[in-house]
Design an enzyme around this catalytic site. Structure first.
Site, PDB file in Angstrom:
ATOM      1  N   GLY A  47      12.430   5.518   4.981  1.00  0.00           N
ATOM      2  CA  GLY A  47      13.569   4.649   4.693  1.00  0.00           C
ATOM      3  C   GLY A  47      14.603   4.770   5.793  1.00  0.00           C
ATOM      4  O   GLY A  47      14.708   5.815   6.444  1.00  0.00           O
ATOM      5  N   GLN A  52      22.454   3.961  10.229  1.00  0.00           N
ATOM      6  CA  GLN A  52      21.785   5.035  10.969  1.00  0.00           C
ATOM      7  C   GLN A  52      21.417   4.620  12.398  1.00  0.00           C
ATOM      8  O   GLN A  52      21.118   5.468  13.233  1.00  0.00           O
ATOM      9  CB  GLN A  52      20.529   5.514  10.223  1.00  0.00           C
ATOM     10  CG  GLN A  52      20.843   6.204   8.901  1.00  0.00           C
ATOM     11  CD  GLN A  52      19.579   6.640   8.194  1.00  0.00           C
ATOM     12  OE1 GLN A  52      18.997   5.883   7.434  1.00  0.00           O
ATOM     13  NE2 GLN A  52      19.122   7.858   8.467  1.00  0.00           N
ATOM     14  N   CYS A  95      16.123  13.421   5.774  1.00  0.00           N
ATOM     15  CA  CYS A  95      16.809  12.244   6.310  1.00  0.00           C
ATOM     16  C   CYS A  95      16.654  12.236   7.829  1.00  0.00           C
ATOM     17  O   CYS A  95      16.809  13.275   8.472  1.00  0.00           O
ATOM     18  CB  CYS A  95      18.291  12.316   5.942  1.00  0.00           C
ATOM     19  SG  CYS A  95      19.260  10.928   6.555  1.00  0.00           S
ATOM     20  N   LEU A  96      16.376  11.048   8.382  1.00  0.00           N
ATOM     21  CA  LEU A  96      16.205  10.963   9.843  1.00  0.00           C
ATOM     22  C   LEU A  96      17.503  11.304  10.577  1.00  0.00           C
ATOM     23  O   LEU A  96      17.460  11.660  11.751  1.00  0.00           O
ATOM     24  CB  LEU A  96      15.723   9.558  10.235  1.00  0.00           C
ATOM     25  CG  LEU A  96      14.316   9.200   9.732  1.00  0.00           C
ATOM     26  CD1 LEU A  96      13.994   7.747  10.065  1.00  0.00           C
ATOM     27  CD2 LEU A  96      13.267  10.132  10.326  1.00  0.00           C
ATOM     28  N   HIS A 137      19.041   7.214  -2.125  1.00  0.00           N
ATOM     29  CA  HIS A 137      19.377   7.925  -0.885  1.00  0.00           C
ATOM     30  C   HIS A 137      19.889   6.936   0.169  1.00  0.00           C
ATOM     31  O   HIS A 137      20.932   7.160   0.794  1.00  0.00           O
ATOM     32  CB  HIS A 137      18.124   8.669  -0.380  1.00  0.00           C
ATOM     33  CG  HIS A 137      18.255   9.295   0.970  1.00  0.00           C
ATOM     34  ND1 HIS A 137      18.108  10.653   1.181  1.00  0.00           N
ATOM     35  CD2 HIS A 137      18.509   8.770   2.206  1.00  0.00           C
ATOM     36  CE1 HIS A 137      18.283  10.922   2.475  1.00  0.00           C
ATOM     37  NE2 HIS A 137      18.516   9.792   3.115  1.00  0.00           N
ATOM     38  N   GLU A 138      19.156   5.831   0.331  1.00  0.00           N
ATOM     39  CA  GLU A 138      19.546   4.853   1.356  1.00  0.00           C
ATOM     40  C   GLU A 138      20.854   4.160   0.983  1.00  0.00           C
ATOM     41  O   GLU A 138      21.690   3.880   1.853  1.00  0.00           O
ATOM     42  CB  GLU A 138      18.440   3.817   1.576  1.00  0.00           C
ATOM     43  CG  GLU A 138      17.100   4.373   2.047  1.00  0.00           C
ATOM     44  CD  GLU A 138      17.208   5.271   3.259  1.00  0.00           C
ATOM     45  OE1 GLU A 138      18.109   5.067   4.101  1.00  0.00           O
ATOM     46  OE2 GLU A 138      16.393   6.212   3.370  1.00  0.00           O
ATOM     47  N   HIS A 141      23.841   5.980   2.039  1.00  0.00           N
ATOM     48  CA  HIS A 141      24.201   5.771   3.460  1.00  0.00           C
ATOM     49  C   HIS A 141      25.198   4.618   3.612  1.00  0.00           C
ATOM     50  O   HIS A 141      26.064   4.656   4.486  1.00  0.00           O
ATOM     51  CB  HIS A 141      22.956   5.433   4.289  1.00  0.00           C
ATOM     52  CG  HIS A 141      22.153   6.620   4.724  1.00  0.00           C
ATOM     53  ND1 HIS A 141      22.653   7.592   5.559  1.00  0.00           N
ATOM     54  CD2 HIS A 141      20.870   6.977   4.468  1.00  0.00           C
ATOM     55  CE1 HIS A 141      21.700   8.500   5.785  1.00  0.00           C
ATOM     56  NE2 HIS A 141      20.620   8.153   5.133  1.00  0.00           N
TER      57      HIS A 141
END
Ligand code: NI
Length: 170
Positions: A47, A52, A95-96, A137-138, A141
């Site tokens: 995701g 990001q 997370c990236l 989660h996304e 962000h």
């Protein structure tokens, strides 16, 4: 399509709140979604939110397909949570933007969400399991919230320090 650099903590841009897309999904938005998807696949991740890659718009891409399954890209524009289950469930998240850090976060086990898809059509969908974890989660962000913000201050500070050190050593 093009790869875009993924911002990592403690980049202050990640704390920004993203704004909704107004007036529908355009080709420019679809180009951004294509880039985000390619960037997410290359990372690799499951995701990615637009913030990001430094774009403060309420856009998320996702692919929860297994390693040996065909790709199944998903796109979420202006997502909103309509309902959350009372039942909560823990999941070990990563997370990236916080590379190589994993920890348990407890969130509602199921959510009902509304969003616009790649074509700009409105969709209402129920999510559970990994899908519920990932979309929540996304969507965090989009509010400038990272999964480590759900952890203790000590764990959060340790995570940021590890990511900074890994970047320095690279
Ligand atoms: Ni993330």
């Amino acid at each position: 399509m093009a790869l875009r650099p993924i911002l990592t903590v403690p980049d202050p841009v990640l704390k920004q709140k993203s704004r909704p897309i107004e007036g529908g999904v355009t080709d420019d938005h679809r180009r951004l979604m294509d880039d985000m998807l390619e960037t997410m696949y290359a990372a690799p991740g499951i995701g990615l939110a637009a913030i990001q890659v430094g774009v403060p718009l309420r856009i998320i891409v996702m692919d929860l397909s297994g390693k040996d399954e065909p790709k199944a890209p998903r796109f979420f524009v202006n997502p909103e949570i309509l309902e959350k289950s009372e039942e909560m469930a823990p999941y070990e998240e990563g997370c990236l933007s916080v590379p190589d850090i994993y920890d348990d976060v407890v969130r509602p086990a199921r959510v009902k969400l509304k969003f616009l898809d790649y074509e700009g059509r409105e969709v209402v969908e129920d999510a559970d399991g990994l899908f519920a974890v990932c979309i929540q989660h996304e969507m965090d962000h989009l509010e400038g919230v990272l999964f480590i913000d759900h952890l203790s201050r000590l764990k959060r500070e340790t995570a940021v320090r590890k990511v900074r050190k890994a970047q320095r050593d690279r």
